[in-house]
Write an enzyme that holds these catalytic residues in place. Structure first.
Site, mmCIF file in Angstrom:
data_model
loop_
_atom_site.group_PDB
_atom_site.id
_atom_site.type_symbol
_atom_site.label_atom_id
_atom_site.label_comp_id
_atom_site.label_asym_id
_atom_site.label_seq_id
_atom_site.Cartn_x
_atom_site.Cartn_y
_atom_site.Cartn_z
ATOM 1 N N ASP A 118 1.039 -1.092 -0.014
ATOM 2 C CA ASP A 118 0.136 -0.040 0.070
ATOM 3 C C ASP A 118 0.673 1.238 -0.091
ATOM 4 O OD1 ASP A 118 -2.325 1.245 0.200
ATOM 5 O OD2 ASP A 118 -2.433 1.330 2.339
ATOM 6 N N HIS A 125 -3.475 14.346 0.758
ATOM 7 C CA HIS A 125 -3.891 13.220 1.913
ATOM 8 C C HIS A 125 -2.667 13.323 2.975
ATOM 9 C CE1 HIS A 125 -5.043 10.141 4.222
ATOM 10 N NE2 HIS A 125 -3.920 9.252 3.912
ATOM 11 N N ARG A 134 1.496 16.772 12.972
ATOM 12 C CA ARG A 134 2.762 17.388 13.067
ATOM 13 C C ARG A 134 2.526 18.963 12.879
ATOM 14 N NH1 ARG A 134 3.896 13.398 9.527
ATOM 15 N NH2 ARG A 134 4.339 14.761 7.731
ATOM 16 N N GLU A 191 -10.460 4.161 3.821
ATOM 17 C CA GLU A 191 -9.475 4.906 2.810
ATOM 18 C C GLU A 191 -9.852 4.480 1.337
ATOM 19 O OE1 GLU A 191 -5.364 5.669 5.644
ATOM 20 O OE2 GLU A 191 -5.345 4.114 3.802
ATOM 21 N N GLU A 193 -9.113 4.070 -2.384
ATOM 22 C CA GLU A 193 -8.074 4.030 -2.894
ATOM 23 C C GLU A 193 -8.335 3.278 -4.485
ATOM 24 O OE1 GLU A 193 -4.712 2.170 -0.737
ATOM 25 O OE2 GLU A 193 -5.386 3.083 1.158
ATOM 26 N N ASP A 225 -9.129 0.472 2.156
ATOM 27 C CA ASP A 225 -8.182 0.281 3.152
ATOM 28 C C ASP A 225 -8.620 0.612 4.478
ATOM 29 O OD1 ASP A 225 -5.973 -1.088 4.116
ATOM 30 O OD2 ASP A 225 -4.739 0.713 3.845
ATOM 31 N N ARG A 229 -7.298 4.147 13.410
ATOM 32 C CA ARG A 229 -6.647 5.178 13.633
ATOM 33 C C ARG A 229 -6.071 5.184 14.987
ATOM 34 N NH1 ARG A 229 -5.260 6.421 8.363
ATOM 35 N NH2 ARG A 229 -7.274 7.247 7.159
ATOM 36 N N GLN A 232 -3.389 2.362 15.085
ATOM 37 C CA GLN A 232 -2.259 2.793 14.171
ATOM 38 C C GLN A 232 -1.281 3.695 14.873
ATOM 39 O OE1 GLN A 232 -3.847 4.434 10.468
ATOM 40 N NE2 GLN A 232 -1.749 4.780 9.623
ATOM 41 N N LYS A 245 -4.109 -1.877 10.366
ATOM 42 C CA LYS A 245 -4.253 -2.087 8.849
ATOM 43 C C LYS A 245 -4.487 -3.476 8.469
ATOM 44 C CE LYS A 245 -3.303 2.244 7.109
ATOM 45 N NZ LYS A 245 -4.101 2.950 6.404
ATOM 46 N N THR A 249 -8.888 -5.356 4.103
ATOM 47 C CA THR A 249 -8.867 -4.366 2.847
ATOM 48 C C THR A 249 -9.594 -5.041 1.776
ATOM 49 O OG1 THR A 249 -6.362 -3.817 3.342
ATOM 50 C CG2 THR A 249 -7.394 -3.439 1.304
ATOM 51 N N GLU A 352 -9.783 12.957 7.307
ATOM 52 C CA GLU A 352 -9.730 14.279 6.909
ATOM 53 C C GLU A 352 -10.999 15.039 6.802
ATOM 54 O OE1 GLU A 352 -6.838 13.968 3.154
ATOM 55 O OE2 GLU A 352 -7.530 12.164 3.562
#
Length: 405
Positions: A118, A125, A134, A191, A193, A225, A229, A232, A245, A249, A352
């Site tokens: 992946d 993103h 951050r 997610e 994808e 996917d 969170r 993770q 994860k 999937t 997001e």
């Protein structure tokens, strides 16, 4: 024009002769068969081959994997054959009995997964997550524009669209917690994808160049996917995604051949950092794909992520994946990572869209979501430009959340 068929199909069908995606289906006898979708029907490829006198062992397999290993010349010849079956009225008496209504078949994972990788190919993103996690630092890590970041996932986590997803358990520690705890994920996410199915294998030690991409990639599909969170966030330092994860999937049932996406090919976004030669596609054929995804939660449209905005193309991802000599096997699978665009309604994940839980999503029934709740159903679909102004359909990848075991 997309070409004519003797079937009664509208000219703008997203599953017309210009598409012809491959999948695996079963009838009430339960036996898995290779199929090609045309309109709202599925053509039994093995039965069609027998009915027309074609001897092709690949078509009697229970998955796409043997066909994948046969390579591009076989794939091209088969597509030409299937197109002839469905366009030449002379084939109608033999072919029509081998068609089954889509509503009367069961669809399955269309290949036997070998390896799964992946990627993290969307700048939007990556920048959004950088801003969330951050703050005060550059949104992108220093390596992001120099190489397609990815991780080697768990092939056993790939499941067919429609498979129910059990909320995973694991360790999590919220910022206010003094110590980690174990239990169901509280921040279960999606997610949206794009997935790429590898066919023709390579030997260990031989990288695949950008130009060789179409010789090794059979086709394209959709991926959800699922991501825990909170699991993770606690586990990913320093080695990256693991239990957050690897629980599921989801993969869509139809693999759209690369040939069907010729009109969807597009130049990727401008690169503002020079690329090393093995990734430099400035003078190479473009492998950006103009796919428009749609993400729905419990039937409500949340977003329309544009795959054309992906910074790293699938050809670059494959070149990087094999740059160290890692070999390819039939049934290898890699995904783009979350597809997100610059606008709010183009984001491909809940983290997001709800901005890490600070901006809850309002649904038509009056409820709100920051992350998934038990019973929620997610549907991701997509289309791409086809010939003559038509649209090519990629189908859907679906899944519903069950409570933790």
């Amino acid at each position: 024009m997309t070409g004519h068929t003797w079937l009664d199909l509208p000219d703008d069908s997203p599953f017309g002769l210009a598409n012809l995606p491959y999948g695996v289906f079963s009838l009430p006898d339960g036996r898995h068969r290779l199929g090609v979708r045309i309109g709202d029907q599925v053509l039994d490829l093995g039965a069609a081959a027998r009915a027309t006198g074609l001897r092709d062992a690949y078509l009697d397999a229970a998955s796409l994997t043997p066909l994948l290993g046969a390579g591009r010349p076989v794939w091209t010849a088969l597509r030409r054959t299937v197109t002839g079956w469905l366009s030449d009225p002379a084939h109608r008496p033999a072919i029509e009995p081998q068609l089954h209504p889509l509503a009367e078949v069961s669809l399955h994972l269309p290949f036997e997964p070998a390896d799964y990788v992946d990627f993290y190919a969307s700048e939007h993103h990556a920048a959004n997550l950088g801003a969330l996690f951050r703050p005060g630092s550059p949104a992108l890590t220093p390596n992001w524009k120099h190489l397609p970041i990815g991780y080697h996932g768990r092939a056993g986590s790939l499941v067919a669209s429609g498979t129910e997803v059990v909320r995973p358990n694991g360790q999590r520690r919220a910022p206010e917690d003094e110590a980690p705890s174990f239990g169901p994920s509280r921040r279960l996410d999606i997610e949206a994808e794009v997935g790429f199915l590898v066919g023709a294998p390579t030997e260990l030690g031989r990288p695949v160049s950008l130009a060789e991409f179409p010789e090794h990639v059979f086709g394209v599909c959709l991926v959800n996917d699922w991501s825990a969170r909170d699991l993770q966030a606690w586990e990913y330092v320093p080695l990256g995604p693991f239990l957050g994860k690897s629980f599921a999937t989801s993969v869509s049932p139809w693999i759209v051949p690369l040939e069907a996406l010729e009109q969807a090919r597009t130049t990727p976004p401008p690169r503002d950092v020079p690329l090393l030669p093995y990734l430099d596609d400035q003078d190479a054929p473009p492998w950006g794909l103009d796919l428009t995804l749609e993400v729905r939660l419990n039937g409500h449209l949340l977003s329309r992520p544009p795959a054309a905005s992906l910074y790293w193309t699938a050809a670059q991802q494959l070149a990087h994946l094999t740059a160290n000599g890692a070999r390819l096997r039939a049934g290898d699978f890699f995904a783009s990572g979350t597809v997100s665009g610059p606008a709010h309604d183009q984001r491909g994940s809940l983290i997001e869209l709800a901005w890490n839980g600070t901006e809850p999503i309002k649904l038509p029934d009056g409820s709100t979501r920051t992350f998934l709740e038990d019973g929620d159903e997610v549907v991701i679909s997509a289309t791409a430009p086809g010939p003559g102004g038509t649209r090519i359909g990629l189908g859907e990848v679906t899944g519903r959340i069950l409570p933790a075991a």
